[in-house]
Design a protein around this motif. Structure first.
Motif, PDB file in Angstrom:
ATOM      1  N   VAL A 111      40.136  46.826  43.170  1.00  0.00           N
ATOM      2  CA  VAL A 111      40.978  45.673  43.505  1.00  0.00           C
ATOM      3  C   VAL A 111      40.755  44.527  42.522  1.00  0.00           C
ATOM      4  O   VAL A 111      41.709  43.970  41.968  1.00  0.00           O
ATOM      5  N   CYS A 112      39.495  44.182  42.275  1.00  0.00           N
ATOM      6  CA  CYS A 112      39.206  43.086  41.343  1.00  0.00           C
ATOM      7  C   CYS A 112      39.572  43.462  39.911  1.00  0.00           C
ATOM      8  O   CYS A 112      40.066  42.629  39.146  1.00  0.00           O
ATOM      9  N   TYR A 113      39.354  44.704  39.555  1.00  0.00           N
ATOM     10  CA  TYR A 113      39.713  45.179  38.221  1.00  0.00           C
ATOM     11  C   TYR A 113      41.227  45.082  38.031  1.00  0.00           C
ATOM     12  O   TYR A 113      41.709  44.585  37.009  1.00  0.00           O
ATOM     13  N   ALA A 114      41.974  45.557  39.019  1.00  0.00           N
ATOM     14  CA  ALA A 114      43.435  45.511  38.934  1.00  0.00           C
ATOM     15  C   ALA A 114      43.933  44.070  38.834  1.00  0.00           C
ATOM     16  O   ALA A 114      44.820  43.756  38.030  1.00  0.00           O
ATOM     17  N   ALA A 115      43.354  43.184  39.649  1.00  0.00           N
ATOM     18  CA  ALA A 115      43.771  41.783  39.636  1.00  0.00           C
ATOM     19  C   ALA A 115      43.494  41.133  38.281  1.00  0.00           C
ATOM     20  O   ALA A 115      44.334  40.408  37.733  1.00  0.00           O
ATOM     21  N   ALA A 116      42.311  41.408  37.738  1.00  0.00           N
ATOM     22  CA  ALA A 116      41.959  40.835  36.434  1.00  0.00           C
ATOM     23  C   ALA A 116      42.912  41.316  35.344  1.00  0.00           C
ATOM     24  O   ALA A 116      43.342  40.537  34.478  1.00  0.00           O
ATOM     25  N   LYS A 117      43.262  42.596  35.389  1.00  0.00           N
ATOM     26  CA  LYS A 117      44.176  43.155  34.399  1.00  0.00           C
ATOM     27  C   LYS A 117      45.579  42.559  34.542  1.00  0.00           C
ATOM     28  O   LYS A 117      46.345  42.498  33.565  1.00  0.00           O
ATOM     29  N   LEU A 118      45.905  42.100  35.756  1.00  0.00           N
ATOM     30  CA  LEU A 118      47.197  41.452  35.996  1.00  0.00           C
ATOM     31  C   LEU A 118      47.123  39.934  35.798  1.00  0.00           C
ATOM     32  O   LEU A 118      48.035  39.209  36.183  1.00  0.00           O
ATOM     33  N   LYS A 119      46.008  39.481  35.220  1.00  0.00           N
ATOM     34  CA  LYS A 119      45.809  38.069  34.870  1.00  0.00           C
ATOM     35  C   LYS A 119      45.715  37.143  36.091  1.00  0.00           C
ATOM     36  O   LYS A 119      46.044  35.956  36.018  1.00  0.00           O
ATOM     37  N   VAL A 120      45.251  37.684  37.210  1.00  0.00           N
ATOM     38  CA  VAL A 120      45.015  36.860  38.396  1.00  0.00           C
ATOM     39  C   VAL A 120      43.563  36.388  38.379  1.00  0.00           C
ATOM     40  O   VAL A 120      42.658  37.210  38.177  1.00  0.00           O
ATOM     41  N   PRO A 121      43.296  35.085  38.549  1.00  0.00           N
ATOM     42  CA  PRO A 121      41.902  34.617  38.593  1.00  0.00           C
ATOM     43  C   PRO A 121      41.097  35.398  39.629  1.00  0.00           C
ATOM     44  O   PRO A 121      41.532  35.550  40.777  1.00  0.00           O
ATOM     45  N   THR A 122      39.957  35.909  39.204  1.00  0.00           N
ATOM     46  CA  THR A 122      39.168  36.810  40.050  1.00  0.00           C
ATOM     47  C   THR A 122      37.723  36.330  40.121  1.00  0.00           C
ATOM     48  O   THR A 122      37.081  36.113  39.088  1.00  0.00           O
ATOM     49  N   ILE A 123      37.234  36.182  41.343  1.00  0.00           N
ATOM     50  CA  ILE A 123      35.866  35.701  41.560  1.00  0.00           C
ATOM     51  C   ILE A 123      35.094  36.762  42.335  1.00  0.00           C
ATOM     52  O   ILE A 123      35.584  37.292  43.340  1.00  0.00           O
ATOM     53  N   ALA A 142      35.650  39.468  35.598  1.00  0.00           N
ATOM     54  CA  ALA A 142      35.755  38.350  36.533  1.00  0.00           C
ATOM     55  C   ALA A 142      35.907  37.017  35.822  1.00  0.00           C
ATOM     56  O   ALA A 142      35.395  36.811  34.719  1.00  0.00           O
ATOM     57  N   SER A 143      36.601  36.095  36.485  1.00  0.00           N
ATOM     58  CA  SER A 143      36.745  34.734  35.964  1.00  0.00           C
ATOM     59  C   SER A 143      35.481  33.926  36.244  1.00  0.00           C
ATOM     60  O   SER A 143      35.096  33.064  35.454  1.00  0.00           O
ATOM     61  N   ALA A 144      34.846  34.206  37.402  1.00  0.00           N
ATOM     62  CA  ALA A 144      33.617  33.501  37.779  1.00  0.00           C
ATOM     63  C   ALA A 144      32.791  34.408  38.683  1.00  0.00           C
ATOM     64  O   ALA A 144      33.326  35.316  39.341  1.00  0.00           O
ATOM     65  N   ILE A 145      31.479  34.163  38.698  1.00  0.00           N
ATOM     66  CA  ILE A 145      30.549  34.979  39.473  1.00  0.00           C
ATOM     67  C   ILE A 145      29.698  34.053  40.338  1.00  0.00           C
ATOM     68  O   ILE A 145      28.991  33.178  39.814  1.00  0.00           O
ATOM     69  N   ALA A 146      29.758  34.213  41.657  1.00  0.00           N
ATOM     70  CA  ALA A 146      28.953  33.410  42.573  1.00  0.00           C
ATOM     71  C   ALA A 146      27.734  34.214  43.003  1.00  0.00           C
ATOM     72  O   ALA A 146      27.852  35.399  43.326  1.00  0.00           O
ATOM     73  N   ILE A 147      26.559  33.583  43.010  1.00  0.00           N
ATOM     74  CA  ILE A 147      25.327  34.289  43.380  1.00  0.00           C
ATOM     75  C   ILE A 147      24.589  33.558  44.503  1.00  0.00           C
ATOM     76  O   ILE A 147      24.823  32.366  44.740  1.00  0.00           O
ATOM     77  N   CYS A 148      23.695  34.292  45.162  1.00  0.00           N
ATOM     78  CA  CYS A 148      22.919  33.745  46.278  1.00  0.00           C
ATOM     79  C   CYS A 148      21.433  33.598  45.970  1.00  0.00           C
ATOM     80  O   CYS A 148      20.721  32.894  46.683  1.00  0.00           O
ATOM     81  N   PHE A 149      20.966  34.305  44.933  1.00  0.00           N
ATOM     82  CA  PHE A 149      19.573  34.228  44.505  1.00  0.00           C
ATOM     83  C   PHE A 149      19.553  33.886  43.020  1.00  0.00           C
ATOM     84  O   PHE A 149      20.229  34.553  42.223  1.00  0.00           O
ATOM     85  N   PRO A 150      18.794  32.879  42.611  1.00  0.00           N
ATOM     86  CA  PRO A 150      18.730  32.526  41.181  1.00  0.00           C
ATOM     87  C   PRO A 150      18.337  33.712  40.306  1.00  0.00           C
ATOM     88  O   PRO A 150      18.769  33.801  39.152  1.00  0.00           O
ATOM     89  N   ILE A 369      36.659  28.278  43.226  1.00  0.00           N
ATOM     90  CA  ILE A 369      38.041  28.751  43.318  1.00  0.00           C
ATOM     91  C   ILE A 369      39.006  27.699  42.774  1.00  0.00           C
ATOM     92  O   ILE A 369      39.891  27.996  41.958  1.00  0.00           O
ATOM     93  N   LEU A 370      38.842  26.459  43.217  1.00  0.00           N
ATOM     94  CA  LEU A 370      39.725  25.384  42.776  1.00  0.00           C
ATOM     95  C   LEU A 370      39.634  25.148  41.270  1.00  0.00           C
ATOM     96  O   LEU A 370      40.640  24.877  40.600  1.00  0.00           O
ATOM     97  N   LYS A 371      38.422  25.288  40.750  1.00  0.00           N
ATOM     98  CA  LYS A 371      38.237  25.126  39.303  1.00  0.00           C
ATOM     99  C   LYS A 371      38.988  26.196  38.544  1.00  0.00           C
ATOM    100  O   LYS A 371      39.619  25.930  37.492  1.00  0.00           O
ATOM    101  N   GLN A 372      38.949  27.435  39.041  1.00  0.00           N
ATOM    102  CA  GLN A 372      39.670  28.533  38.384  1.00  0.00           C
ATOM    103  C   GLN A 372      41.173  28.348  38.477  1.00  0.00           C
ATOM    104  O   GLN A 372      41.898  28.609  37.524  1.00  0.00           O
ATOM    105  N   LEU A 373      41.655  27.860  39.623  1.00  0.00           N
ATOM    106  CA  LEU A 373      43.082  27.626  39.784  1.00  0.00           C
ATOM    107  C   LEU A 373      43.558  26.497  38.882  1.00  0.00           C
ATOM    108  O   LEU A 373      44.648  26.562  38.308  1.00  0.00           O
ATOM    109  N   LYS A 374      42.717  25.487  38.739  1.00  0.00           N
ATOM    110  CA  LYS A 374      43.068  24.373  37.860  1.00  0.00           C
ATOM    111  C   LYS A 374      43.118  24.847  36.420  1.00  0.00           C
ATOM    112  O   LYS A 374      44.030  24.500  35.651  1.00  0.00           O
ATOM    113  N   ALA A 375      42.136  25.668  36.024  1.00  0.00           N
ATOM    114  CA  ALA A 375      42.109  26.188  34.653  1.00  0.00           C
ATOM    115  C   ALA A 375      43.332  27.054  34.391  1.00  0.00           C
ATOM    116  O   ALA A 375      43.899  27.037  33.298  1.00  0.00           O
ATOM    117  N   GLU A 376      43.745  27.785  35.420  1.00  0.00           N
ATOM    118  CA  GLU A 376      44.898  28.675  35.287  1.00  0.00           C
ATOM    119  C   GLU A 376      46.193  27.896  35.073  1.00  0.00           C
ATOM    120  O   GLU A 376      47.107  28.337  34.382  1.00  0.00           O
TER     121      GLU A 376
END
Length: 378
Positions: A111-123, A142-150, A369-376
């Motif tokens: 799903v994320c691979y397909a979205a990225a290939k279709l130029k949809v911001p993907t997190i 991916a456009s951005a990667i969110a993590i929970c552990f440094p 998410i908002l940052k990616q949408l703004k960049a888009e």
């Protein structure tokens, strides 16, 4: 705004996704969500029950075994993966999401691979301290990667510049819980120091055995114990307890044994100490609430990630750890007594736990998410 969310297989991938969706819905009721998961995963029932539109995708995970059976299985899995990419592209084109969010599990890969290939911001969101294979694969797309552990950041190698330390959305969902008299529901005293012991939603045999062996000691402590066995273990545990202790469980005033508790974080907020596995979602909830813990990592997980999750808390003074191979009656009671007999040690650990917590995790991801949408839109 339309947001497509994908992830599944286990609650550790599903509940953070739902927590984020619920928070976004709270901020903007007009957001339209579509959740893509597998036919057989927990998400196929949990997501619709939460009122969100669910679309199934047929995809399987790869096996690590390289015998003939494993190779044949993986060849079929590869075929399903390629087919699922085609279907995922159709779903994305039809739904036209402004952004796609993947929370892990093999279904999020196509799903994320397909979205990225279709130029949809993907997190993508990584809950554990050890990055899963799916997210390692998706990192470059991916456009951005969110993590929970440094500790997870450096595992993304050349894609580290995309990483943002946000924490787990479940942390924010439970962050407002406070101490209540919920223990009365389990025939315990709300104001008495209490240790909660559980091994996950299904229970953990080794933890249950440790409690059984420690039963005679736990019955005579100044503190009280709430023991969650897991539904499948409850009857056998209660029967074995009766045999070992020759006592009517209904007459115990400082130990209660239950099969399962819904909305466990509400109980977390009202106990003094938690003994548990070290799954990412549980740790997100404990640190958000600042609850001291003794962690017993499951050894039956990919790349021993629960041990690494637990070690992150131990290194910061927020928990103690017992490896399952070292789990015995003496070690078990010793660790519990050390903390339950010292308000000072528990308070110190509670503060350290709270400092690791991310009670605004969902809002931090929303900012990504908002940052990616703004960049888009630029």
């Amino acid at each position: 705004m339309r947001i497509l969310v994908t992830g599944g297989g286990t609650g550790g991938h599903i509940y953070p996704a739902l927590a984020l969706m619920n928070r976004m819905k709270e901020l903007n009721k007009d957001i339209e969500f579509l959740y893509v998961g597998t036919h057989r995963g927990l998400e196929s029932t949990i997501v619709p029950e939460q009122g969100y539109t669910f679309e199934p995708l047929e995809v399987e995970g790869f096996k690590r075994s390289m015998n003939i059976k494993g190779i044949l299985y993986n060849l079929n899995t590869l075929k399903l993966f390629l087919t699922s990419i085609f279907k995922a592209k159709q779903i994305v084109k039809k739904f036209k999401p402004n952004v796609v969010i993947g929370t892990g599990g093999y279904v999020s890969a196509p799903v994320c691979y397909a979205a990225a290939k279709l130029k949809v911001p993907t997190i993508i969101h990584e809950q554990n301290s050890v990055v899963g294979l799916t997210n390692k694969f998706l990192a470059r797309y991916a456009s951005a990667i969110a993590i929970c552990f440094p500790e997870a950041r450096e595992q993304f190698g050349a894609n580290q510049d995309k990483v943002v330390y946000t924490g787990n959305p479940r942390a924010q969902e439970v962050s407002e819980y406070v101490k209540t008299d919920v223990l009365k529901k389990y025939n315990l005293k709300p104001h008495k120091p209490t240790v909660l012991i559980f091994g996950g939603s299904r229970g953990a045999l080794k933890i249950n055995e440790a409690v059984l062996k420690s039963g005679s000691q736990l019955m005579n402590k100044e503190y009280q114990t709430l023991f969650i066995t897991g539904k499948q273990h409850y009857s056998s545990i209660v029967e074995e307890w009766r045999k070992r202790e020759s006592i009517n469980l209904n007459r115990l005033d400082n130990i209660q044994i239950v099969p399962y508790i819904n909305n466990l974080p509400k109980v977390f907020a009202s106990v003094s100490l938690v003994i548990s596995r070290s799954g990412a979602t549980t740790l997100a909830e404990l640190t958000s609430l600042g609850i001291p813990s003794v962690l017993i990592p499951s050894p039956n997980v990919t790349e021993d990630h629960q041990t690494k999750n637990a070690q992150s808390l131990v290194d910061n003074g927020a928990a103690l750890m017992i490896e399952e191979t070292d789990l015995n009656e003496n070690e078990f009671i010793e660790k519990i007594d050390f903390l339950m007999n010292s308000t000072f040690e528990r308070d110190k650990m509670s503060q350290a736990s709270k400092e690791l917590g991310k009670p605004n995790a969902s809002d931090l991801i929303i900012n990504v998410i908002l940052k990616q949408l703004k960049a888009e839109s630029l």
